[in-house]
Design an enzyme around this catalytic site. Structure first.
Site, PDB file in Angstrom:
ATOM      1  CG  HIS A 146      25.690  38.489  46.149  1.00 47.87           C
ATOM      2  ND1 HIS A 146      26.156  37.302  46.660  1.00 47.87           N
ATOM      3  CD2 HIS A 146      26.820  39.206  45.861  1.00 47.87           C
ATOM      4  CE1 HIS A 146      27.476  37.299  46.683  1.00 47.87           C
ATOM      5  NE2 HIS A 146      27.904  38.436  46.202  1.00 47.87           N
ATOM      6  CB  CYS A 165      30.379  41.163  50.595  1.00 54.21           C
ATOM      7  SG  CYS A 165      31.750  40.537  49.600  1.00 54.21           S
ATOM      8  CG  HIS A 171      29.311  42.873  45.453  1.00 59.66           C
ATOM      9  ND1 HIS A 171      28.786  42.787  46.720  1.00 59.66           N
ATOM     10  CD2 HIS A 171      29.922  41.688  45.214  1.00 59.66           C
ATOM     11  CE1 HIS A 171      29.070  41.604  47.240  1.00 59.66           C
ATOM     12  NE2 HIS A 171      29.751  40.918  46.357  1.00 59.66           N
ATOM     13  CG  HIS A 173      30.148  37.896  42.089  1.00 55.26           C
ATOM     14  ND1 HIS A 173      31.493  38.135  42.305  1.00 55.26           N
ATOM     15  CD2 HIS A 173      29.531  38.110  43.279  1.00 55.26           C
ATOM     16  CE1 HIS A 173      31.677  38.476  43.577  1.00 55.26           C
ATOM     17  NE2 HIS A 173      30.498  38.468  44.185  1.00 55.26           N
ATOM     18  CG  ASP A 211      21.503  35.940  33.126  1.00 54.18           C
ATOM     19  OD1 ASP A 211      22.564  36.283  33.664  1.00 54.18           O
ATOM     20  OD2 ASP A 211      21.275  36.099  31.911  1.00 54.18           O
ATOM     21  CG  HIS A 212      21.153  40.188  33.148  1.00 53.55           C
ATOM     22  ND1 HIS A 212      21.731  39.070  32.582  1.00 53.55           N
ATOM     23  CD2 HIS A 212      21.804  41.267  32.626  1.00 53.55           C
ATOM     24  CE1 HIS A 212      22.684  39.444  31.741  1.00 53.55           C
ATOM     25  NE2 HIS A 212      22.766  40.775  31.762  1.00 53.55           N
ATOM     26  CD  GLU A 258      31.088  35.064  45.290  1.00 49.75           C
ATOM     27  OE1 GLU A 258      29.954  34.896  45.797  1.00 49.75           O
ATOM     28  OE2 GLU A 258      32.089  35.375  45.971  1.00 49.75           O
TER      29      GLU A 258
END
Length: 276
Positions: A146, A165, A171, A173, A211-212, A258
């Site tokens: 994100h 950020c 980046h 998580h 996801d991904h 996170e």
């Protein structure tokens, strides 16, 4: 007002999900592989509330340890739960039903206000003495990227708000998500919700779509909403609330971790701590 103390205990036990009034085919269709006898390493947390005495204690923890061992763990350890206690023969020894029964077994001896029972790192139940109502938590994870930035602001302005950020390429998580549902424990099945169906809802509504992905670009909701941990958790709550209700339970809480340093919890009702 009082002080809440918590004691941990452990036991290993086996159980199976099998109702004698159902045929073998019906049991297998309803409970799948859990119709076979299988075991878990359970972790139990017993929370007790009381005033602090002149010795600086709510209770002598050595006494607490022996009570929990005498009344619970010594009786359940290396045992088949279905046959250990009459309450576990009346209803299947699910995690939520077992937590409720343990609470009842300890209440005459300790000022217990909450029992948490972990069947595994990904599944646990909580009971707080509220009749047949209990809480069940499942956890899963997803990996996503994100970027924290408002389109209306410059990179410099976003950096002042979001720090690193706000970097343009984002980046990632490894997010850990926990959802807690509450409901009435069924007097025969011992279940407050269909666990397999609950896990499938989490998979379909959250894990597969998130996801991904690069959340800002791949999840339509975050095209106009900054995907902070807070906003992600709120969106997960909104995605799950109605599907959980369709299973006959109520979504109680979403917790999103996170990183080891940052987590957020959102509730479907106004937050109220266990003790005032």
């Amino acid at each position: 007002m009082g002080c809440l103390i918590v004691r941990r205990a452990r036991f290993s036990a086996a159980h199976r999900y099998w109702l004698p009034e159902l045929s073998e085919a019906q049991n297998r269709a309803r409970f799948g592989p859990t119709t076979r006898i299988h075991g878990h390493n359970y972790v139990l947390f017993v929370s007790m509330l009381g005033p602090v005495d002149d010795y600086g204690m709510v209770l002598n923890l050595s006494d607490v340890k022996h009570v929990i061992k005498r009344e619970v763990t010594a009786q359940l350890d290396t045992n088949l739960l279905n046959e250990a206690w009459p309450e576990l023969a009346e209803a299947l020894p699910t995690t939520e039903h077992l937590a409720r029964v343990i609470f009842g077994r300890l209440k005459p001896h300790l000022p217990v206000v909450r029992v948490q029972l972990f069947e595994s790192d990904d599944l646990w139940a909580e009971y707080q003495g509220e009749g047949m109502q209990a809480y069940l938590t499942i956890s899963e994870h997803f990996a996503a990227a994100h970027r924290l930035a408002l389109d209306s602001l410059s990179l410099e302005e976003n950096t002042k708000i979001y720090g690193l950020c706000a970097r343009p390429n984002g980046h990632g998580h490894n997010y850990h998500v926990e959802i807690t549902v509450k409901g009435e424990v069924d007097g025969r099945t011992g279940m407050l919700v269909d666990l397999v169906a609950l896990q499938q809802i989490l998979k379909d509504k959250v894990l597969l779509p998130f996801d991904h992905t690069f959340l800002n670009k791949d999840v339509p909701y975050f095209a106009g909403v900054v995907p902070t941990a807070e906003n992600i958790a709120l969106h997960i709550r909104d995605l799950l609330e109605e599907p959980v209700r369709s299973l006959g339970a109520t979504l109680h809480k979403v917790r999103l971790i996170e990183s080891p340093n940052n987590s957020v919890e959102v509730y479907t009702e106004s937050y109220a701590p266990l003790v005032g």
